[in-house]
Design a protein around this motif. Structure first.
Motif, PDB file in Angstrom:
ATOM      1  N   SER A 111      52.798 -54.644  30.650  1.00  0.00           N
ATOM      2  CA  SER A 111      53.233 -53.886  29.481  1.00  0.00           C
ATOM      3  C   SER A 111      52.643 -52.484  29.543  1.00  0.00           C
ATOM      4  O   SER A 111      51.599 -52.271  30.158  1.00  0.00           O
ATOM      5  CB  SER A 111      52.814 -54.574  28.179  1.00  0.00           C
ATOM      6  N   ALA A 112      53.331 -51.536  28.915  1.00  0.00           N
ATOM      7  CA  ALA A 112      52.836 -50.157  28.805  1.00  0.00           C
ATOM      8  C   ALA A 112      53.218 -49.658  27.418  1.00  0.00           C
ATOM      9  O   ALA A 112      54.401 -49.618  27.078  1.00  0.00           O
ATOM     10  CB  ALA A 112      53.438 -49.275  29.891  1.00  0.00           C
ATOM     11  N   VAL A 113      52.202 -49.303  26.607  1.00  0.00           N
ATOM     12  CA  VAL A 113      52.467 -48.933  25.217  1.00  0.00           C
ATOM     13  C   VAL A 113      51.729 -47.636  24.880  1.00  0.00           C
ATOM     14  O   VAL A 113      50.600 -47.429  25.328  1.00  0.00           O
ATOM     15  CB  VAL A 113      52.024 -50.053  24.242  1.00  0.00           C
ATOM     16  N   PRO A 114      52.372 -46.767  24.119  1.00  0.00           N
ATOM     17  CA  PRO A 114      51.679 -45.554  23.651  1.00  0.00           C
ATOM     18  C   PRO A 114      50.749 -45.886  22.497  1.00  0.00           C
ATOM     19  O   PRO A 114      51.105 -46.671  21.605  1.00  0.00           O
ATOM     20  CB  PRO A 114      52.826 -44.648  23.210  1.00  0.00           C
ATOM     21  N   VAL A 115      49.557 -45.308  22.493  1.00  0.00           N
ATOM     22  CA  VAL A 115      48.583 -45.561  21.431  1.00  0.00           C
ATOM     23  C   VAL A 115      47.942 -44.250  21.009  1.00  0.00           C
ATOM     24  O   VAL A 115      47.942 -43.265  21.741  1.00  0.00           O
ATOM     25  CB  VAL A 115      47.487 -46.555  21.878  1.00  0.00           C
ATOM     26  N   MET A 116      47.398 -44.257  19.799  1.00  0.00           N
ATOM     27  CA  MET A 116      46.651 -43.124  19.274  1.00  0.00           C
ATOM     28  C   MET A 116      45.444 -43.667  18.528  1.00  0.00           C
ATOM     29  O   MET A 116      45.580 -44.592  17.721  1.00  0.00           O
ATOM     30  CB  MET A 116      47.524 -42.298  18.328  1.00  0.00           C
ATOM     31  N   THR A 117      44.268 -43.154  18.808  1.00  0.00           N
ATOM     32  CA  THR A 117      43.049 -43.632  18.170  1.00  0.00           C
ATOM     33  C   THR A 117      42.371 -42.493  17.424  1.00  0.00           C
ATOM     34  O   THR A 117      42.137 -41.421  17.994  1.00  0.00           O
ATOM     35  CB  THR A 117      42.082 -44.234  19.197  1.00  0.00           C
ATOM     36  N   SER A 118      42.096 -42.709  16.134  1.00  0.00           N
ATOM     37  CA  SER A 118      41.399 -41.723  15.309  1.00  0.00           C
ATOM     38  C   SER A 118      40.303 -42.442  14.530  1.00  0.00           C
ATOM     39  O   SER A 118      40.315 -43.672  14.402  1.00  0.00           O
ATOM     40  CB  SER A 118      42.376 -41.050  14.341  1.00  0.00           C
ATOM     41  N   TYR A 119      39.377 -41.657  14.001  1.00  0.00           N
ATOM     42  CA  TYR A 119      38.256 -42.243  13.279  1.00  0.00           C
ATOM     43  C   TYR A 119      38.346 -41.890  11.803  1.00  0.00           C
ATOM     44  O   TYR A 119      38.770 -40.787  11.428  1.00  0.00           O
ATOM     45  CB  TYR A 119      36.936 -41.786  13.881  1.00  0.00           C
ATOM     46  N   SER A 120      37.950 -42.863  10.989  1.00  0.00           N
ATOM     47  CA  SER A 120      38.136 -42.729   9.548  1.00  0.00           C
ATOM     48  C   SER A 120      36.986 -43.403   8.811  1.00  0.00           C
ATOM     49  O   SER A 120      36.176 -44.132   9.407  1.00  0.00           O
ATOM     50  CB  SER A 120      39.481 -43.359   9.157  1.00  0.00           C
ATOM     51  N   LEU A 121      36.945 -43.141   7.497  1.00  0.00           N
ATOM     52  CA  LEU A 121      36.056 -43.878   6.604  1.00  0.00           C
ATOM     53  C   LEU A 121      36.906 -44.804   5.746  1.00  0.00           C
ATOM     54  O   LEU A 121      37.979 -44.422   5.275  1.00  0.00           O
ATOM     55  CB  LEU A 121      35.263 -42.920   5.722  1.00  0.00           C
ATOM     56  N   VAL A 122      36.415 -46.018   5.552  1.00  0.00           N
ATOM     57  CA  VAL A 122      37.129 -47.013   4.753  1.00  0.00           C
ATOM     58  C   VAL A 122      36.331 -47.249   3.481  1.00  0.00           C
ATOM     59  O   VAL A 122      35.130 -47.548   3.539  1.00  0.00           O
ATOM     60  CB  VAL A 122      37.296 -48.335   5.523  1.00  0.00           C
ATOM     61  N   ARG A 123      37.008 -47.115   2.332  1.00  0.00           N
ATOM     62  CA  ARG A 123      36.313 -47.279   1.045  1.00  0.00           C
ATOM     63  C   ARG A 123      37.005 -48.341   0.217  1.00  0.00           C
ATOM     64  O   ARG A 123      38.237 -48.403   0.138  1.00  0.00           O
ATOM     65  CB  ARG A 123      36.295 -45.961   0.273  1.00  0.00           C
ATOM     66  N   THR A 124      36.194 -49.162  -0.441  1.00  0.00           N
ATOM     67  CA  THR A 124      36.701 -50.142  -1.391  1.00  0.00           C
ATOM     68  C   THR A 124      35.551 -50.607  -2.264  1.00  0.00           C
ATOM     69  O   THR A 124      34.449 -50.885  -1.769  1.00  0.00           O
ATOM     70  CB  THR A 124      37.346 -51.349  -0.683  1.00  0.00           C
ATOM     71  N   ALA A 125      35.786 -50.645  -3.566  1.00  0.00           N
ATOM     72  CA  ALA A 125      34.797 -51.141  -4.538  1.00  0.00           C
ATOM     73  C   ALA A 125      33.428 -50.483  -4.344  1.00  0.00           C
ATOM     74  O   ALA A 125      32.387 -51.141  -4.392  1.00  0.00           O
ATOM     75  CB  ALA A 125      34.677 -52.654  -4.452  1.00  0.00           C
ATOM     76  N   GLY A 126      33.422 -49.166  -4.117  1.00  0.00           N
ATOM     77  CA  GLY A 126      32.173 -48.441  -3.990  1.00  0.00           C
ATOM     78  C   GLY A 126      31.472 -48.603  -2.664  1.00  0.00           C
ATOM     79  O   GLY A 126      30.356 -48.113  -2.482  1.00  0.00           O
ATOM     80  N   GLN A 127      32.099 -49.284  -1.711  1.00  0.00           N
ATOM     81  CA  GLN A 127      31.493 -49.493  -0.395  1.00  0.00           C
ATOM     82  C   GLN A 127      32.265 -48.688   0.651  1.00  0.00           C
ATOM     83  O   GLN A 127      33.490 -48.656   0.647  1.00  0.00           O
ATOM     84  CB  GLN A 127      31.523 -50.980  -0.030  1.00  0.00           C
ATOM     85  N   THR A 128      31.537 -48.045   1.568  1.00  0.00           N
ATOM     86  CA  THR A 128      32.166 -47.204   2.583  1.00  0.00           C
ATOM     87  C   THR A 128      31.679 -47.605   3.966  1.00  0.00           C
ATOM     88  O   THR A 128      30.469 -47.754   4.182  1.00  0.00           O
ATOM     89  CB  THR A 128      31.838 -45.717   2.343  1.00  0.00           C
ATOM     90  N   ASN A 129      32.623 -47.784   4.871  1.00  0.00           N
ATOM     91  CA  ASN A 129      32.308 -48.148   6.253  1.00  0.00           C
ATOM     92  C   ASN A 129      33.089 -47.262   7.216  1.00  0.00           C
ATOM     93  O   ASN A 129      34.217 -46.849   6.911  1.00  0.00           O
ATOM     94  CB  ASN A 129      32.671 -49.616   6.534  1.00  0.00           C
ATOM     95  N   PRO A 130      32.540 -46.963   8.381  1.00  0.00           N
ATOM     96  CA  PRO A 130      33.314 -46.241   9.397  1.00  0.00           C
ATOM     97  C   PRO A 130      34.295 -47.187  10.080  1.00  0.00           C
ATOM     98  O   PRO A 130      34.061 -48.407  10.156  1.00  0.00           O
ATOM     99  CB  PRO A 130      32.245 -45.753  10.372  1.00  0.00           C
ATOM    100  N   ALA A 131      35.381 -46.633  10.593  1.00  0.00           N
ATOM    101  CA  ALA A 131      36.379 -47.455  11.278  1.00  0.00           C
ATOM    102  C   ALA A 131      37.113 -46.613  12.308  1.00  0.00           C
ATOM    103  O   ALA A 131      37.221 -45.393  12.181  1.00  0.00           O
ATOM    104  CB  ALA A 131      37.371 -48.057  10.284  1.00  0.00           C
ATOM    105  N   ALA A 132      37.605 -47.269  13.344  1.00  0.00           N
ATOM    106  CA  ALA A 132      38.480 -46.647  14.339  1.00  0.00           C
ATOM    107  C   ALA A 132      39.889 -47.151  14.065  1.00  0.00           C
ATOM    108  O   ALA A 132      40.136 -48.356  14.069  1.00  0.00           O
ATOM    109  CB  ALA A 132      38.038 -47.030  15.747  1.00  0.00           C
ATOM    110  N   VAL A 133      40.791 -46.225  13.797  1.00  0.00           N
ATOM    111  CA  VAL A 133      42.177 -46.578  13.459  1.00  0.00           C
ATOM    112  C   VAL A 133      43.034 -46.402  14.702  1.00  0.00           C
ATOM    113  O   VAL A 133      43.118 -45.297  15.254  1.00  0.00           O
ATOM    114  CB  VAL A 133      42.714 -45.705  12.313  1.00  0.00           C
ATOM    115  N   ARG A 134      43.634 -47.484  15.148  1.00  0.00           N
ATOM    116  CA  ARG A 134      44.491 -47.433  16.327  1.00  0.00           C
ATOM    117  C   ARG A 134      45.951 -47.457  15.895  1.00  0.00           C
ATOM    118  O   ARG A 134      46.414 -48.418  15.266  1.00  0.00           O
ATOM    119  CB  ARG A 134      44.197 -48.602  17.265  1.00  0.00           C
ATOM    120  N   GLY A 135      46.661 -46.389  16.216  1.00  0.00           N
ATOM    121  CA  GLY A 135      48.083 -46.326  15.936  1.00  0.00           C
ATOM    122  C   GLY A 135      48.878 -46.934  17.069  1.00  0.00           C
ATOM    123  O   GLY A 135      48.659 -46.612  18.242  1.00  0.00           O
TER     124      GLY A 135
END
Length: 437
Positions: A111-135
């Motif tokens: 298989s061969a697939v195009p991907v995009m990876t960016s970094y983000s902060l995830v927030r919910t109920a006052g809690q924040t975590n870093p995350a890598a978002v893969r498109g």
């Protein structure tokens, strides 16, 4: 006439026996069955046999389990990240779609697939975590095998549905657990770059997304960091226009990645940079190889130590059979015959122990799941917690080359251990041996 007729037959009957003849083998077996009053040689032979069998079995089992963990871990990590990567200026040109199709047509490319990876902060109920978002494109999600298999049918169906890919995302099990998220919950992602507009870049951007599914890749590091988002949506959210970061390839045979470099480079065309998993995971790959070599050396020494028991047994046998050796030498047995007799006695112990150890080791590895469950039932405890190791059972992969190496090493050490005292037996002077008899 009678004498002339009988002479050739007599001469033929008196022809010396060749090396490793029946009488030599029979004598070696008889000496191994020596009685207790003759020094307990049989008991020493049994102890040596058991020691070699256990050492060979341990070497086979440990190396097979290590190979199983290595194969399973690499399989899961490579399933998530891919085996080869195409990057470079090519991905910013209109020819990238044609290049993608050419790469997919290369024999050996799964298989061969195009991907995009960016970094983000995830927030919910006052809690924040870093995350890598893969498109990733929704139709390409099945290429990430373990992720796709771990989510429900509803998540598979809704991923990528809606305007610009929709607002459903997939979140790793570790990240979801740390933030207390469940399927259907709302979570806010922060983009440091933000979307673009007619007025330019809007800067940081917050947007609420729905947790469409929770995936398990089998690797805790990835499950605690990654989020999957439809490629079109991630391009808009992170202000990346129609960018691709890479074309990620999966191969039918990941170990043949070096042979695949040239055809993939040719298919990608000018402006493409091709990399593979060995370079991206060089530290991890190097650690695995060092650990494998170190463990093989350590366990090989265990086999060598077990084989050394043969020396003590044959030394005692030679000492107890000094009179027999002298008599045999006197009636015509050669030094080489004596060497072969005691050498075979030691080698027989090693061969029997090696065969038994290989048999037990292979049976253990082939039935390791049943052995694990039996031991858990006996001790009433979990020996291999699936929640910790992400696996249902201890993996074991029997490598034929490991089996060959273990067999040859055990036989070699057994022969060396038997040869040393046999050489002393061969050099024994029959006159000196019978002087005080």
């Amino acid at each position: 006439m009678t004498d002339a007729t009988l002479a050739p037959a007599t001469t033929k009957a008196m022809k010396p026996a060749g090396p490793f003849s029946a009488w030599e083998v029979g004598l070696a077996l008889r000496y191994l069955r020596a009685k207790r009053k003759e020094g307990g040689i049989a008991m020493i032979a049994v102890i040596s046999y058991v020691a070699i069998a256990l050492a060979v079995m341990a070497l086979i089992v440990v190396m097979s389990i290590m190979a199983g963990f290595r194969s399973t871990l690499l399989d899961r990590m490579l399933s998530f990240n891919g085996h080869m990567f195409v990057q470079g200026q090519l991905l910013n040109t209109p020819e990238r779609e044609q290049a993608l199709q050419r790469i997919r047509a290369v024999p050996g490319v799964q298989s061969a697939v195009p991907v995009m990876t960016s970094y983000s902060l995830v927030r919910t109920a006052g809690q924040t975590n870093p995350a890598a978002v893969r498109g990733i494109r929704p139709e390409d999600l099945p290429a990430t095998t373990y992720v796709y298999a771990s989510i429900g049918d509803d998540a598979k169906r809704k991923f990528g549905q809606g305007l610009n890919g929709g607002d459903d995302i997939l979140i790793g099990e570790g990240l979801a657990a740390s933030m207390g998220l469940r399927v259907g919950d709302s979570v806010t992602l922060f983009s440091p770059t933000g979307a673009t507009s007619a007025f330019g870049n809007l800067g940081g951007l917050d947007k609420a997304y729905r947790v469409g599914g929770i995936f398990t890749s089998g690797t805790a590091e990835f499950d605690g960091l990654f989020i999957f988002m439809p490629l079109e949506q991630s391009q808009i959210f992170f202000g990346r226009d129609a960018a691709w970061d890479a074309i990620e390839l999966k191969l039918d045979e990941p170990d043949r990645v070096e042979q695949m470099l040239t055809p993939v480079v040719q298919a990608a065309g000018p402006g493409a940079l091709v990399d593979d998993w060995r370079n991206r995971m060089a530290a991890f790959w190097g650690a695995l190889k060092v650990e494998r070599v170190a463990m093989s050396i350590i366990l090989g020494l265990v086999v060598a130590i077990a084989a050394l028991n043969i020396i003590s047994g044959i030394v005692m046998l030679v000492k107890n059979k000094t009179r027999d050796i002298a008599i045999l030498r006197t009636i015509g047995a050669s030094q080489s015959s004596m060497l072969r007799v005691f050498f075979m006695a030691g080698a027989m112990i090693g061969v029997a122990g090696t065969i038994t150890g290989l048999t037990l080791g292979l049976l253990f590895c082939l039935n390791i799941g049943s052995v694990q469950h039996f031991l858990e039932w006996i001790f009433q405890t979990k020996l291999f917690d699936a929640d910790v190791y992400m696996l249902d059972a201890i993996p074991a992969l029997v490598d034929p080359m490991d089996v060959v190496w273990v067999t040859l090493w055990s036989l070699f050490m057994s022969c060396v251990a038997g040869l040393i005292p046999s050489w002393q037996a061969a050099k024994l002077d029959p006159v000196e041996a019978l002087r005080y008899e």
